[in-house]
Write a protein that holds these residues in place. Structure first.
Motif, PDB file in Angstrom:
ATOM      1  N   MET A   1       6.740   3.705   7.401  1.00 16.19           N
ATOM      2  CA  MET A   1       8.366   2.673   7.358  1.00 16.19           C
ATOM      3  C   MET A   1       7.892   2.024   7.403  1.00 16.19           C
ATOM      4  O   MET A   1       7.755   1.330   8.798  1.00 16.19           O
ATOM      5  CB  MET A   1       8.466   3.980   7.561  1.00 16.19           C
ATOM      6  N   ILE A   2       8.660   0.496   7.529  1.00 20.49           N
ATOM      7  CA  ILE A   2       9.303  -0.776   7.967  1.00 20.49           C
ATOM      8  C   ILE A   2      10.320   0.072   9.262  1.00 20.49           C
ATOM      9  O   ILE A   2      11.744   0.194   8.418  1.00 20.49           O
ATOM     10  CB  ILE A   2       9.846  -0.883   6.525  1.00 20.49           C
ATOM     11  N   GLN A   3       9.696  -0.559  10.461  1.00 19.14           N
ATOM     12  CA  GLN A   3      10.385  -0.348  11.387  1.00 19.14           C
ATOM     13  C   GLN A   3      10.985  -1.668  12.688  1.00 19.14           C
ATOM     14  O   GLN A   3      11.662  -1.296  13.572  1.00 19.14           O
ATOM     15  CB  GLN A   3      10.257   0.855  12.115  1.00 19.14           C
ATOM     16  N   SER A   4      10.338  -3.044  11.733  1.00 16.05           N
ATOM     17  CA  SER A   4      10.669  -4.238  12.694  1.00 16.05           C
ATOM     18  C   SER A   4      10.244  -5.046  11.660  1.00 16.05           C
ATOM     19  O   SER A   4       9.456  -5.067  11.063  1.00 16.05           O
ATOM     20  CB  SER A   4       9.624  -4.004  13.997  1.00 16.05           C
ATOM     21  N   ILE A   5      10.454  -6.445  12.620  1.00 17.44           N
ATOM     22  CA  ILE A   5      10.478  -7.153  11.247  1.00 17.44           C
ATOM     23  C   ILE A   5       8.712  -7.606  11.319  1.00 17.44           C
ATOM     24  O   ILE A   5       8.383  -8.238   9.970  1.00 17.44           O
ATOM     25  CB  ILE A   5      10.992  -8.563  12.479  1.00 17.44           C
ATOM     26  N   GLN A   6       7.662  -7.066  12.478  1.00 13.08           N
ATOM     27  CA  GLN A   6       6.144  -7.346  12.362  1.00 13.08           C
ATOM     28  C   GLN A   6       5.713  -6.229  11.378  1.00 13.08           C
ATOM     29  O   GLN A   6       5.048  -6.745  10.577  1.00 13.08           O
ATOM     30  CB  GLN A   6       5.611  -6.644  13.744  1.00 13.08           C
ATOM     31  N   ASP A   7       6.498  -5.005  11.290  1.00 12.36           N
ATOM     32  CA  ASP A   7       6.129  -4.451  10.106  1.00 12.36           C
ATOM     33  C   ASP A   7       6.518  -4.993   8.611  1.00 12.36           C
ATOM     34  O   ASP A   7       5.495  -4.814   7.854  1.00 12.36           O
ATOM     35  CB  ASP A   7       6.632  -2.849  10.458  1.00 12.36           C
ATOM     36  N   TYR A   8       7.901  -5.295   8.293  1.00 10.11           N
ATOM     37  CA  TYR A   8       8.074  -6.262   7.293  1.00 10.11           C
ATOM     38  C   TYR A   8       6.970  -7.148   7.184  1.00 10.11           C
ATOM     39  O   TYR A   8       6.530  -7.727   6.170  1.00 10.11           O
ATOM     40  CB  TYR A   8       8.894  -7.051   7.456  1.00 10.11           C
ATOM     41  N   GLU A   9       6.558  -8.273   7.832  1.00 13.60           N
ATOM     42  CA  GLU A   9       5.350  -9.235   7.904  1.00 13.60           C
ATOM     43  C   GLU A   9       4.275  -8.066   7.066  1.00 13.60           C
ATOM     44  O   GLU A   9       4.169  -8.928   6.641  1.00 13.60           O
ATOM     45  CB  GLU A   9       5.527  -9.740   9.112  1.00 13.60           C
ATOM     46  N   ASN A  10       4.471  -7.529   7.837  1.00 12.92           N
ATOM     47  CA  ASN A  10       2.524  -6.619   7.334  1.00 12.92           C
ATOM     48  C   ASN A  10       2.422  -6.461   5.981  1.00 12.92           C
ATOM     49  O   ASN A  10       1.132  -6.291   5.852  1.00 12.92           O
ATOM     50  CB  ASN A  10       1.574  -6.470   8.738  1.00 12.92           C
ATOM     51  N   TRP A  11       3.710  -5.551   6.053  1.00 12.36           N
ATOM     52  CA  TRP A  11       3.590  -5.792   4.486  1.00 12.36           C
ATOM     53  C   TRP A  11       3.948  -6.803   3.671  1.00 12.36           C
ATOM     54  O   TRP A  11       3.192  -5.996   2.703  1.00 12.36           O
ATOM     55  CB  TRP A  11       5.094  -4.301   4.028  1.00 12.36           C
ATOM     56  N   ARG A  12       4.851  -7.222   3.843  1.00 13.32           N
ATOM     57  CA  ARG A  12       4.505  -8.601   3.269  1.00 13.32           C
ATOM     58  C   ARG A  12       3.139  -9.183   3.108  1.00 13.32           C
ATOM     59  O   ARG A  12       2.951  -9.575   1.557  1.00 13.32           O
ATOM     60  CB  ARG A  12       5.674  -9.660   3.380  1.00 13.32           C
ATOM     61  N   ASP A  13       2.902  -9.949   4.021  1.00 17.62           N
ATOM     62  CA  ASP A  13       1.154 -10.201   3.735  1.00 17.62           C
ATOM     63  C   ASP A  13       0.264  -9.197   3.223  1.00 17.62           C
ATOM     64  O   ASP A  13      -0.237  -9.825   2.571  1.00 17.62           O
ATOM     65  CB  ASP A  13       0.567 -10.087   4.762  1.00 17.62           C
ATOM     66  N   ARG A  14       0.381  -7.547   3.075  1.00 12.68           N
ATOM     67  CA  ARG A  14      -0.165  -6.561   2.263  1.00 12.68           C
ATOM     68  C   ARG A  14      -0.630  -6.815   0.895  1.00 12.68           C
ATOM     69  O   ARG A  14      -1.191  -7.305  -0.420  1.00 12.68           O
ATOM     70  CB  ARG A  14      -0.453  -5.822   2.314  1.00 12.68           C
TER      71      ARG A  14
END
Length: 208
Positions: A1-14
């Motif tokens: 689950m995406i809960q923060s900007i960092q989570d989103y950026e990590n998901w986007r990088d993947r």
């Protein structure tokens, strides 16, 4: 689950580090619409895949009994859109000119010397042929300003995706750099992804 900007950026990088998907995208694809009798009643589609090129025209009549008239021109010589459009437009114009001249001679009762007739055009209504002629002329005029999207060449496509370790070694691929312009397009952020860290020398870093 995406809960923060960092989570989103990590998901986007993947997402940028996924293997190359299977693709059946043609080498070139363009579409046009033209209004002859009413808005966007005439369509043109050009597709080229290798040496095989196709030009498809369709005209939708307001007359329900006529419906949609379609014309397909195919070639295995890899012609470009301007080449196919120009050749087909010349053939249709020649046929229509001959038909108009023929009608005049018939109306005046003047004998006419026999000539070649393009029998393949006889299956189309005159309105559809005029619509096809018009959109082909429009395509010819607009080729200098019309933007046609082309996919990257097949032999370069895998450079857009993360490759296997063996391919990276064969090509001496050191890594790849991803950048974006932030949330308001006035920033610049980058992320680096190693492929072969042993090749990331000091001189390479300095140049990068």
């Amino acid at each position: 689950m995406i809960q923060s900007i960092q989570d989103y950026e990590n998901w986007r990088d993947r997402q940028y580090d996924l293997p190359e998907p299977d693709s059946t995208t043609p080498d070139e694809h363009a579409t046009y619409a033209y209004s002859h009798d009413y808005p966007d009643d005439t369509k043109l589609e050009y597709v080229r895949d290798g040496e095989h090129a196709e030009l498809r025209l369709s005209f939708t009549s307001e007359d329900p009994d006529t419906g949609v008239e379609e014309m397909l021109l195919g070639s295995d010589n890899g012609e470009s859109l301007p080449e196919l459009a120009s050749d087909l437009r010349a053939d249709i114009s020649s046929y229509l000119d001959a038909q108009d001249t023929s009608s005049f001679f018939e109306q005046q009762g003047i004998p006419q010397a026999p000539g070649d007739r393009a029998a393949q055009w006889d299956d189309f209504t005159r309105t559809a042929l005029y619509a096809f002629e018009a959109i082909l002329k429009d395509v010819e005029r607009g080729m200098d300003t019309q933007l046609t999207w082309k996919p990257i060449e097949s032999d370069k496509r895998d450079w857009l995706y993360s490759a296997r370790d063996k391919q990276d070694a064969e090509r001496s691929c050191i890594g790849h750099l991803r950048g974006d312009f932030g949330r308001d397009d006035n920033e610049f952020w980058t992320s680096w992804f190693d492929h072969q860290i042993g090749l990331k020398t000091v001189s390479f870093r300095d140049e990068l």
